[in-house]
Every structure is written in structure tokens, then in C-alpha cells.
Design a protein around this motif. Structure first.
Motif, PDB file in Angstrom:
ATOM      1  N   LEU A 145       0.724  -1.261  -0.040  1.00 26.02           N
ATOM      2  CA  LEU A 145       0.086  -0.053   0.079  1.00 26.02           C
ATOM      3  C   LEU A 145       0.777   1.134  -0.007  1.00 26.02           C
ATOM      4  CD1 LEU A 145      -3.070  -0.631   2.510  1.00 26.02           C
ATOM      5  CD2 LEU A 145      -3.040   0.135   0.058  1.00 26.02           C
ATOM      6  N   TYR A 146       1.795   1.421   0.889  1.00 26.87           N
ATOM      7  CA  TYR A 146       3.067   2.334   1.001  1.00 26.87           C
ATOM      8  C   TYR A 146       3.577   2.407  -0.501  1.00 26.87           C
ATOM      9  CZ  TYR A 146       2.250   3.955   5.586  1.00 26.87           C
ATOM     10  OH  TYR A 146       1.866   4.254   6.950  1.00 26.87           O
ATOM     11  N   GLY A 147       3.870   1.511  -1.148  1.00 32.45           N
ATOM     12  CA  GLY A 147       4.557   1.539  -2.637  1.00 32.45           C
ATOM     13  C   GLY A 147       3.442   2.118  -3.538  1.00 32.45           C
ATOM     14  N   SER A 148       2.312   1.679  -3.215  1.00 31.55           N
ATOM     15  CA  SER A 148       1.190   2.293  -4.305  1.00 31.55           C
ATOM     16  C   SER A 148       1.208   3.724  -3.969  1.00 31.55           C
ATOM     17  CB  SER A 148      -0.122   1.499  -3.945  1.00 31.55           C
ATOM     18  OG  SER A 148       0.054   0.088  -4.328  1.00 31.55           O
ATOM     19  N   CYS A 149       1.173   4.249  -2.937  1.00 29.21           N
ATOM     20  CA  CYS A 149       0.966   5.580  -2.421  1.00 29.21           C
ATOM     21  C   CYS A 149       1.829   6.340  -3.481  1.00 29.21           C
ATOM     22  CB  CYS A 149       1.510   6.043  -1.230  1.00 29.21           C
ATOM     23  SG  CYS A 149      -0.014   5.577   0.223  1.00 29.21           S
ATOM     24  N   LEU A 150       3.169   5.794  -3.622  1.00 30.39           N
ATOM     25  CA  LEU A 150       4.194   6.757  -4.383  1.00 30.39           C
ATOM     26  C   LEU A 150       3.690   6.811  -5.682  1.00 30.39           C
ATOM     27  CD1 LEU A 150       7.636   5.355  -2.834  1.00 30.39           C
ATOM     28  CD2 LEU A 150       6.430   7.588  -2.392  1.00 30.39           C
ATOM     29  N   PRO A 154       4.174  10.974  -5.893  1.00 24.07           N
ATOM     30  CA  PRO A 154       5.429  10.774  -6.405  1.00 24.07           C
ATOM     31  C   PRO A 154       6.413  11.695  -5.506  1.00 24.07           C
ATOM     32  CG  PRO A 154       4.471  11.610  -8.253  1.00 24.07           C
ATOM     33  CD  PRO A 154       3.251  11.331  -7.129  1.00 24.07           C
ATOM     34  N   GLY A 155       7.581  10.937  -4.646  1.00 25.76           N
ATOM     35  CA  GLY A 155       8.527  11.838  -4.221  1.00 25.76           C
ATOM     36  C   GLY A 155       8.023  12.105  -2.688  1.00 25.76           C
ATOM     37  N   ASP A 156       6.619  11.854  -2.231  1.00 26.00           N
ATOM     38  CA  ASP A 156       6.221  12.376  -1.126  1.00 26.00           C
ATOM     39  C   ASP A 156       7.149  12.221   0.203  1.00 26.00           C
ATOM     40  OD1 ASP A 156       3.330  12.786   0.488  1.00 26.00           O
ATOM     41  OD2 ASP A 156       4.487  11.474   1.660  1.00 26.00           O
ATOM     42  N   LYS A 157       7.363  12.826   1.111  1.00 23.11           N
ATOM     43  CA  LYS A 157       8.446  12.706   1.988  1.00 23.11           C
ATOM     44  C   LYS A 157       7.913  11.784   3.049  1.00 23.11           C
ATOM     45  CE  LYS A 157      10.886  17.092   1.531  1.00 23.11           C
ATOM     46  NZ  LYS A 157      11.288  18.360   1.773  1.00 23.11           N
ATOM     47  N   GLU A 158       6.709  11.730   3.286  1.00 26.24           N
ATOM     48  CA  GLU A 158       6.341  11.021   4.796  1.00 26.24           C
ATOM     49  C   GLU A 158       6.245   9.493   4.430  1.00 26.24           C
ATOM     50  OE1 GLU A 158       2.603  12.361   6.556  1.00 26.24           O
ATOM     51  OE2 GLU A 158       3.453  14.421   6.547  1.00 26.24           O
ATOM     52  N   VAL A 159       5.816   9.292   2.710  1.00 33.77           N
ATOM     53  CA  VAL A 159       5.667   7.979   2.652  1.00 33.77           C
ATOM     54  C   VAL A 159       6.934   7.352   2.371  1.00 33.77           C
ATOM     55  CG1 VAL A 159       5.040   6.404   0.753  1.00 33.77           C
ATOM     56  CG2 VAL A 159       3.837   8.201   1.160  1.00 33.77           C
ATOM     57  N   LEU A 160       8.271   8.090   1.918  1.00 31.51           N
ATOM     58  CA  LEU A 160       9.580   7.729   1.785  1.00 31.51           C
ATOM     59  C   LEU A 160      10.050   7.412   3.122  1.00 31.51           C
ATOM     60  CD1 LEU A 160      10.732  10.048  -0.991  1.00 31.51           C
ATOM     61  CD2 LEU A 160      10.520   7.552  -1.121  1.00 31.51           C
ATOM     62  N   ALA A 161       9.872   8.221   4.205  1.00 32.19           N
ATOM     63  CA  ALA A 161      10.268   7.971   5.356  1.00 32.19           C
ATOM     64  C   ALA A 161       9.818   7.039   5.975  1.00 32.19           C
ATOM     65  CB  ALA A 161       9.879   9.258   6.090  1.00 32.19           C
TER      66      ALA A 161
END
Length: 394
Positions: A145-150, A154-161
Motif C-alpha cells: 500500500l505504501y508503495g502504491s502511494c508513491l 511521487p516523492g512524498d517525503k512522509e511515505v518515503l520516510a
């Protein structure tokens, strides 16, 4: 008389529309209530929509839901109603329904604002799972799910964190349990989400070495090879998908896409879901490799399974993509009798199922008619030109 009431209802509706234009939502709500009092039986979808917007914009999201749902009942293609309904559920902190209606709006209109809504919905749902201290299968779902968020943010700092945090924790876990295949699977899935396909291949090859009868590992490995798209990688992806399709491993998991589909329909048999997905992904490998006869066979195999649940009235994105790809093969690469006529039926089915919003599909429809009907071809090309700012399949 009755006719005067009907006319008055229309006038109140029109005035409410003017109030909406100037963002005077108290007046929108007041006029729409008067409109329904005058003619409750004759209200159309846009009347219920405006009533719902009036409630929503005056901080009454619970009251907004019924009129917005009624608007959709009367007109299942009313994209604005889906958007506003998703906002109502967001304000009510109902994450699953927020994601559900955001996805429908995105299927209709894949513009940045709708993509962001889907991304936020996925992130919220993943965060809920994360807080529940999930078991292994839930954790796999959460990483996906977090991968799908990106893909939507794209590049969302919270998701990448969050994904970086997963990566660090999994690396620490692997130091303690280097031979645990599920850890390598989660690690590979996390690296795929972060677009580190080389690292994902290495991690998933390790997982396969430790447990080569696990369908989840083989499909993730095949995805990593397909996404990496290096020389020989496509064939490796094809080989792994083939192992799953030939029944050489036990299927015991459900992919993220199938999990999201559960928001719209009852959970389907896992074996059906995974095999259908494997046919689709192997077909896309064959398309990339320009092996169109084999791609055609896999796309046709995909269509023998029960259709993936629609997103509202719109065909599931993957199902629509199959119709497009198969039609494209028949139109340009097949010499079989009736191939061009079958291509038209497939394109038309995709167009009627929501593909009218996809410029790539509309161009294919124009290409078909370019062979025998210039007027229609130019009509569809004009449609595609009007859609050319919209994102489409890569």
C-alpha cells in the motif's frame, strides 16, 4: 398548482447554482431545501448533488452522504458526486470509503487532484494497518500500500520516510534471522516500492533460495525482473510467472490489487486472482519483448477468468488495459480472419466502460476508423486531443 411548484423548484435549483458559483453554501443549502419542498419527486441527479454539496460545505458531512449517494444512483457516471462523497467520508474519518470513492473518481478523471486523494487514502489505510501491530500477511499488504502511494504521490517525503523505516528495521531483522524467507520477501517488496529493482531482485532471489515453493515470492521476483527490464530479465520474469501458472507452487496469498478490490466486491478465490494476475503480467512481458502471439494467448487467458470488480460503473483499470492491448495486437499484428472486427468490439467495450477518458484508447479507436471512415476517425482524434493533458498508461 402542481406545474407552478415544478417551475419554482427549477428556479430554486438555478439560484442555488448561482450561490454555488460564488461559494455561498448556506444559501445553496437553503435554496435546495426549498427546491425539494416544491417538487421532491422530480429531482434529478444534479439536484441531489447540489443538496449534498450544500450540506458538505456547511460542515454537515453525515447529512451530505444520502443525497450524494442518490445522485450517483440516478447517474452512475456523475464524477463530481464521487469526488464530493469521498470528501464527506474523509471528514467523517472513514478511510475505506474515502479511498473507495477517491479511486472511482480517479478512474473517471486521473488528474493530479484525484491522484492525490487516492494517495492520501492509501496512506491512511496503510497507517491504520501499521498501528495495529500487524502479522506477516498484513505487513506485506501494508508495504504494498505504501508503495502504491508513491505512484499517486511521487516523492512524498512522509511515505518515503515510512518505507526507509521499514527498510532499516528489516535489515536489522535480517542480521538476526538471515535465513527467514518472509523477511527477505518483505525486504524485496519494500525495495520495489522504493524503485530499487536491482536490490529487490537480489533480496527476492535469496527468498526464493530459502523457499522456492512460495508463490508470493515467485510473483514478487517476477515483478522485480519485469520492472528492472534488463537483458534477460524479461525472460526470467516470464519463467517465474510460468511456474506459478503451471501449478508448480501452492498459491496462498492475495495481491495488493485484489485486496483493494475487496472494497468493491466480495473477496474472490485466491487461486483465480493470482493466476489471472500472472497471465496479465506475463502478457505484458511478452508485449515488451514484441512476442505478440504469446501475449495474445495470455490476454485471452486473462479474459476467461471472472472479471475484476468494476470501480463504480468503470471497468477495473487492469481489465481495460487488457482490452486495449489485445485490440492493439489484433489491429496491427494479426492476419487472422475477423481480427479487425474483434479489435473494434474490444475497443468499444473498453470505451463504453470508461475508456472514453483515456486518450491512448481513444486514439486506437480513431486508428481503426482511419482505415474506412475518415469522419469518425477525425471525431475520435478530436476527442483524444481534448484529453491529451490527462495521464495515461505508460
Amino acid at each position: 398548482g402542481e406545474k407552478d411548484k415544478q417551475k419554482l423548484a427549477v428556479l430554486y435549483f438555478k439560484r442555488a447554482g448561482m450561490h454555488h458559483w460564488v461559494l455561498d453554501y448556506e444559501s445553496v443549502l437553503a435554496d435546495m431545501k426549498r427546491s425539494f419542498e416544491c417538487n421532491p419527486e422530480g429531482a434529478k441527479a444534479e439536484y441531489y448533488y447540489l443538496l449534498g454539496v450544500g450540506y458538505l460545505r456547511t460542515n454537515q458531512p453525515q447529512e451530505a452522504i444520502k443525497p450524494l449517494e442518490k445522485s450517483i444512483d440516478l447517474d452512475p457516471w456523475y464524477v463530481n458526486a464521487y469526488e464530493q462523497l469521498s470528501i464527506a467520508y474523509y471528514q467523517l474519518q472513514d478511510t475505506e470509503n474515502y479511498l473507495k470513492y477517491s479511486l472511482i473518481a480517479f478512474q473517471f478523471d486521473p488528474m493530479p487532484s484525484n491522484a492525490q486523494n487516492v494517495g492520501f487514502g492509501m496512506c491512511n489505510l496503510a497507517t491504520i494497518i501499521r498501528k495495529q501491530n500487524p502479522g506477516s500477511e498484513a505487513m506485506f499488504h501494508m508495504v504494498e500500500l505504501y508503495g502504491s502511494c508513491l505512484s499517486f504521490l511521487p516523492g512524498d517525503k512522509e511515505v518515503l520516510a515510512v518505507l526507509n523505516d521499514f527498510k532499516v528495521k528489516l535489515e536489522a531483522a535480517l542480521v538476526q534471522a538471515h535465513d527467514e524467507p518472509s523477511y527477505w520477501l518483505f525486504y524485496g517488496a519494500t525495495l520495489i516500492a522504493k524503485s530499487d529493482y536491482d536490490g529487490a531482485v537480489k533480496a527476492l532471489e535469496r527468498a526464493k533460495m530459502l523457499d522456492n515453493g512460495n508463490a508470493a515470492i515467485l510473483i514478487k521476483l517476477a515483478q522485480a525482473y519485469r520492472l528492472r527490464n534488463t537483458e534477460g530479465g524479461l525472460q526470467r520474469a516470464i519463467d517465474e510467472f510460468t511456474t506459478v501458472l503451471e501449478g508448480k507452487v501452492e498459491i496462498s496469498f492475495s495481491s495488493n490489487r485484489e485486496r483493494l478490490a475487496e472494497l468493491f466486491a466480495k473477496k474472490q478465490d485466491r487461486t483465480v486472482a493470482v493466476k489471472r494476475s500472472a497471465h496479465y503480467q506475463r502478457a505484458m512481458c511478452y508485449v515488451t519483448a514484441k512476442q505478440f502471439t504469446k501475449a495474445e494467448a495470455d490476454f485471452r487467458a486473462y479474459l476467461t477468468f471472472p472479471a475484476e470488480p468494476k470501480v463504480g460503473p468503470v471497468l477495473a483499470d487492469r481489465h481495460m488495459r487488457v482490452l486495449y492491448e489485445l485490440a492493439n495486437i489484433l489491429l496491427w499484428y494479426s492476419e487472422a480472419d475477423g481480427a479487425k472486427d474483434e479489435a473494434l468490439k474490444l475497443i468499444q467495450a473498453a470505451y463504453d466502460g470508461g475508456g472514453r477518458y483515456n486518450p491512448k484508447l481513444v486514439v486506437l479507436l480513431a486508428a481503426y476508423y482511419g482505415k474506412n471512415d475518415d469522419a469518425k476517425a477525425w471525431t475520435y482524434l478530436a476527442e483524444a486531443e481534448a484529453l491529451n493533458a490527462r495521464p495515461t498508461w505508460e
